[in-house]
Design an enzyme around this catalytic site. Structure first.
Site, short mmCIF file in Angstrom:
data_model
loop_
_atom_site.label_atom_id
_atom_site.label_comp_id
_atom_site.label_asym_id
_atom_site.label_seq_id
_atom_site.Cartn_x
_atom_site.Cartn_y
_atom_site.Cartn_z
N HIS A 22 0.91 -1.27 0.08
CA HIS A 22 -0.12 -0.17 0.00
C HIS A 22 0.72 1.21 -0.09
O HIS A 22 1.97 1.22 0.34
CB HIS A 22 -1.12 -0.07 1.14
CG HIS A 22 -0.27 0.17 2.55
ND1 HIS A 22 0.21 -0.67 3.28
CD2 HIS A 22 -0.05 1.57 3.34
CE1 HIS A 22 0.61 -0.28 4.32
NE2 HIS A 22 0.41 1.01 4.30
N ARG A 52 -1.30 11.45 3.31
CA ARG A 52 -1.91 12.45 4.26
C ARG A 52 -2.89 13.20 3.69
O ARG A 52 -2.36 13.88 2.68
CB ARG A 52 -0.83 13.21 5.16
CG ARG A 52 0.13 12.60 5.90
CD ARG A 52 -0.47 12.02 7.19
NE ARG A 52 0.53 11.58 8.01
CZ ARG A 52 0.64 11.41 9.34
NH1 ARG A 52 -0.47 11.87 9.82
NH2 ARG A 52 1.45 10.81 10.10
N GLU A 72 -3.91 4.22 1.35
CA GLU A 72 -4.27 4.41 2.76
C GLU A 72 -4.30 5.95 2.76
O GLU A 72 -3.34 6.58 2.60
CB GLU A 72 -3.36 3.74 3.66
CG GLU A 72 -3.60 4.17 5.10
CD GLU A 72 -2.58 3.36 5.91
OE1 GLU A 72 -2.63 4.24 7.16
OE2 GLU A 72 -1.75 2.64 5.57
N HIS A 126 3.42 11.40 -7.28
CA HIS A 126 2.27 11.09 -7.78
C HIS A 126 1.91 9.42 -7.83
O HIS A 126 2.78 8.85 -7.81
CB HIS A 126 2.09 11.74 -9.59
CG HIS A 126 2.75 10.84 -10.44
ND1 HIS A 126 4.10 11.25 -10.94
CD2 HIS A 126 2.46 9.77 -11.20
CE1 HIS A 126 4.66 10.58 -11.68
NE2 HIS A 126 3.70 9.56 -12.07
N GLU A 180 -1.79 10.27 -12.12
CA GLU A 180 -1.44 10.33 -13.67
C GLU A 180 -2.46 9.28 -14.24
O GLU A 180 -2.79 8.04 -13.54
CB GLU A 180 0.01 9.82 -13.89
CG GLU A 180 0.25 9.57 -15.43
CD GLU A 180 2.02 9.19 -15.26
OE1 GLU A 180 2.09 9.11 -16.65
OE2 GLU A 180 2.42 9.03 -14.52
#
Length: 125
Positions: free
Chosen positions: A6, A10, A53, A70, A120
């Site tokens: 994962h 934030r 997450e 990204h 993207e």
């Protein structure tokens, strides 16, 4: 074998971020509070093991520098996918993406999430 599981980012507004990623096609999984007091939300794309997450902390100010990082998603038909996002009010960039796609160049576009993270979009068969 090692698996990439994962990516955590934030966020400043959990609900706005969840809504944005749902519009991109993510599905919302578990939401919970961490032992440290953070609010967490786990999103995934169907058929993918890797998940995103989202983490909100009451004492953390989110300030994403431009072009820091990204994520990328692959779609089968980038024109219809971008049309869907644009119709939902999400800005696609570069602004002349339709013209660039018609010239036969590599089909790639970007959107920006509520906190400034870039996503993207690549056409993948």
């Amino acid at each position: 074998m090692i698996h990439f599981l994962h990516t955590r980012i934030r966020v400043a507004d959990m609900e706005a971020s969840i809504a944005f990623y749902l519009q991109l096609g993510f599905e919302l999984g578990e939401q919970k509070d961490s032992p440290a007091g953070n609010k967490l939300a786990f999103l995934h794309l169907p058929g993918n093991e890797h998940f995103l997450e989202l983490c909100w902390s009451p004492d953390y100010e989110v300030a994403v520098p431009e072009d820091l990082m990204h994520t990328a998603v692959g779609v089968q038909d980038i024109i219809s996918y971008c049309d869907k996002l644009e119709n939902a009010g999400i800005e696609i960039w570069p602004s002349a993406w339709r013209e660039k796609f018609s010239s036969g160049k590599r089909k790639m576009a970007f959107v920006t999430d509520p906190d400034g993270y870039e996503v993207e979009i690549l056409e993948r068969s």
